[in-house]
Write a protein that holds these residues in place. Structure first.
Motif, PDB file in Angstrom:
ATOM      1  N   LYS A   5       0.826  -1.211   0.000  1.00  0.00           N
ATOM      2  CA  LYS A   5       0.000   0.000   0.000  1.00  0.00           C
ATOM      3  C   LYS A   5       0.860   1.261   0.000  1.00  0.00           C
ATOM      4  O   LYS A   5       0.533   2.246  -0.658  1.00  0.00           O
ATOM      5  CB  LYS A   5      -0.953  -0.023   1.198  1.00  0.00           C
ATOM      6  N   SER A   6       1.970   1.210   0.714  1.00  0.00           N
ATOM      7  CA  SER A   6       2.874   2.370   0.725  1.00  0.00           C
ATOM      8  C   SER A   6       3.477   2.600  -0.650  1.00  0.00           C
ATOM      9  O   SER A   6       3.566   3.747  -1.120  1.00  0.00           O
ATOM     10  CB  SER A   6       3.986   2.153   1.761  1.00  0.00           C
ATOM     11  N   LEU A   7       3.878   1.534  -1.311  1.00  0.00           N
ATOM     12  CA  LEU A   7       4.457   1.656  -2.647  1.00  0.00           C
ATOM     13  C   LEU A   7       3.430   2.149  -3.659  1.00  0.00           C
ATOM     14  O   LEU A   7       3.749   2.930  -4.567  1.00  0.00           O
ATOM     15  CB  LEU A   7       5.026   0.310  -3.096  1.00  0.00           C
ATOM     16  N   LEU A   8       2.185   1.712  -3.505  1.00  0.00           N
ATOM     17  CA  LEU A   8       1.130   2.138  -4.422  1.00  0.00           C
ATOM     18  C   LEU A   8       0.813   3.630  -4.292  1.00  0.00           C
ATOM     19  O   LEU A   8       0.312   4.245  -5.225  1.00  0.00           O
ATOM     20  CB  LEU A   8      -0.129   1.306  -4.199  1.00  0.00           C
ATOM     21  N   ASN A   9       1.120   4.214  -3.144  1.00  0.00           N
ATOM     22  CA  ASN A   9       0.937   5.663  -2.993  1.00  0.00           C
ATOM     23  C   ASN A   9       1.766   6.420  -4.022  1.00  0.00           C
ATOM     24  O   ASN A   9       1.376   7.507  -4.463  1.00  0.00           O
ATOM     25  CB  ASN A   9       1.328   6.101  -1.583  1.00  0.00           C
ATOM     26  N   ALA A  10       2.913   5.859  -4.401  1.00  0.00           N
ATOM     27  CA  ALA A  10       3.738   6.493  -5.425  1.00  0.00           C
ATOM     28  C   ALA A  10       3.015   6.501  -6.763  1.00  0.00           C
ATOM     29  O   ALA A  10       3.132   7.453  -7.546  1.00  0.00           O
ATOM     30  CB  ALA A  10       5.076   5.771  -5.556  1.00  0.00           C
ATOM     31  N   GLY A  11       2.263   5.440  -7.048  1.00  0.00           N
ATOM     32  CA  GLY A  11       1.480   5.389  -8.278  1.00  0.00           C
ATOM     33  C   GLY A  11       0.390   6.441  -8.277  1.00  0.00           C
ATOM     34  O   GLY A  11       0.131   7.090  -9.302  1.00  0.00           O
ATOM     35  N   ILE A  12      -0.263   6.632  -7.131  1.00  0.00           N
ATOM     36  CA  ILE A  12      -1.294   7.664  -7.014  1.00  0.00           C
ATOM     37  C   ILE A  12      -0.686   9.042  -7.270  1.00  0.00           C
ATOM     38  O   ILE A  12      -1.329   9.940  -7.844  1.00  0.00           O
ATOM     39  CB  ILE A  12      -1.948   7.604  -5.621  1.00  0.00           C
ATOM     40  N   ALA A  13       0.578   9.198  -6.874  1.00  0.00           N
ATOM     41  CA  ALA A  13       1.251  10.498  -7.022  1.00  0.00           C
ATOM     42  C   ALA A  13       1.641  10.812  -8.462  1.00  0.00           C
ATOM     43  O   ALA A  13       1.834  11.985  -8.808  1.00  0.00           O
ATOM     44  CB  ALA A  13       2.494  10.538  -6.135  1.00  0.00           C
ATOM     45  N   VAL A  14       1.777   9.788  -9.317  1.00  0.00           N
ATOM     46  CA  VAL A  14       2.292  10.000 -10.681  1.00  0.00           C
ATOM     47  C   VAL A  14       1.515  11.072 -11.447  1.00  0.00           C
ATOM     48  O   VAL A  14       2.105  12.051 -11.921  1.00  0.00           O
ATOM     49  CB  VAL A  14       2.342   8.673 -11.461  1.00  0.00           C
ATOM     50  N   PRO A  15       0.200  10.943 -11.616  1.00  0.00           N
ATOM     51  CA  PRO A  15      -0.503  11.995 -12.383  1.00  0.00           C
ATOM     52  C   PRO A  15      -0.530  13.330 -11.643  1.00  0.00           C
ATOM     53  O   PRO A  15      -0.555  14.392 -12.287  1.00  0.00           O
ATOM     54  CB  PRO A  15      -1.919  11.426 -12.552  1.00  0.00           C
ATOM     55  N   LEU A  16      -0.523  13.299 -10.320  1.00  0.00           N
ATOM     56  CA  LEU A  16      -0.523  14.545  -9.556  1.00  0.00           C
ATOM     57  C   LEU A  16       0.763  15.317  -9.796  1.00  0.00           C
ATOM     58  O   LEU A  16       0.752  16.546  -9.962  1.00  0.00           O
ATOM     59  CB  LEU A  16      -0.697  14.249  -8.062  1.00  0.00           C
ATOM     60  N   ILE A  17       1.889  14.601  -9.844  1.00  0.00           N
ATOM     61  CA  ILE A  17       3.177  15.252 -10.095  1.00  0.00           C
ATOM     62  C   ILE A  17       3.213  15.819 -11.508  1.00  0.00           C
ATOM     63  O   ILE A  17       3.607  16.967 -11.720  1.00  0.00           O
ATOM     64  CB  ILE A  17       4.342  14.262  -9.892  1.00  0.00           C
TER      65      ILE A  17
END
Length: 201
Positions: A5-17
């Motif tokens: 779940k922690s690693l998947l937070n990076a995926g959530i961040a991709v379009p936001l970045i």
């Protein structure tokens, strides 16, 4: 499961970045046009503060690398399978590498495109849809991922010259339409996989 779940937070961040960068950086580039200019020109030699855009793209690449691991571990836990999680994870890792190169080597450096390492990302949403195909509660997500696959490949083809629709007068518009299919599915997919992991306990 906490790791996944922690690693998947990076995926959530991709379009936001990516889209945050696309909104913020032009504020420091007077006269920049989202209609007629490539996004990468924000980090190019004519940009007043190219380091802002390029640093964000570098961070985006790192997020992609981490997200690849998150999708692999998360999908393997959810599905009990290995092949599709490995393929999707690898695609996102390579995508992340290409983004890191894009940040380290601004255009017009030939290394800016990552030598095509990120091209597999066009199959990413299809692989994710296949990996989650046995989850009827995610039918809406699966339909979205399939539509995204078609649109992403179509806009990539257009950007490459198919139909001769792209000109210098509209290249920015087409690149952003392409980006709207290239980046959001990573964040949306990561959010849903994370939610399914939470439901699984």
């Amino acid at each position: 499961m906490r790791l996944e779940k922690s690693l998947l937070n990076a995926g959530i961040a991709v379009p936001l970045i990516y889209f945050g960068n696309l909104i913020l950086t032009p504020l420091f580039y007077p006269g920049y046009s989202h209609v007629t200019q490539y996004a990468s020109e924000l980090g190019g030699p004519d940009a007043p503060r190219p380091y802002i855009f390029n640093t964000a793209i570098l961070l985006l690449g790192v997020a992609g690398l981490v997200a690849g691991a998150g999708f692999f571990l998360g999908l393997r836990r959810l599905t009990g399978k290995t092949l599709l999680p490995v393929l999707l994870g690898l695609i996102l890792v390579l995508f992340g590498v290409s983004m890191v190169m894009g940040g380290l080597f601004p255009m017009p450096d030939e290394r800016h495109g990552g030598f095509g390492l990120g091209m597999g990302v066009h199959l990413g949403p299809l692989l994710l849809a296949l990996a989650l195909r046995k989850r009827p509660n995610l039918r809406g997500l699966q339909v979205y991922l399939l539509i995204t696959t078609v649109l992403m490949i179509a806009f990539f083809a257009i950007m490459m010259g198919v139909g001769e629709l792209v000109t210098r007068a509209n290249v920015g518009i087409f690149q952003r339409l392409y980006a709207l299919n290239l980046f959001p599915w990573i964040g949306i997919g990561a959010w849903f996989v994370k939610r399914e992991l939470e439901r699984a306990g």
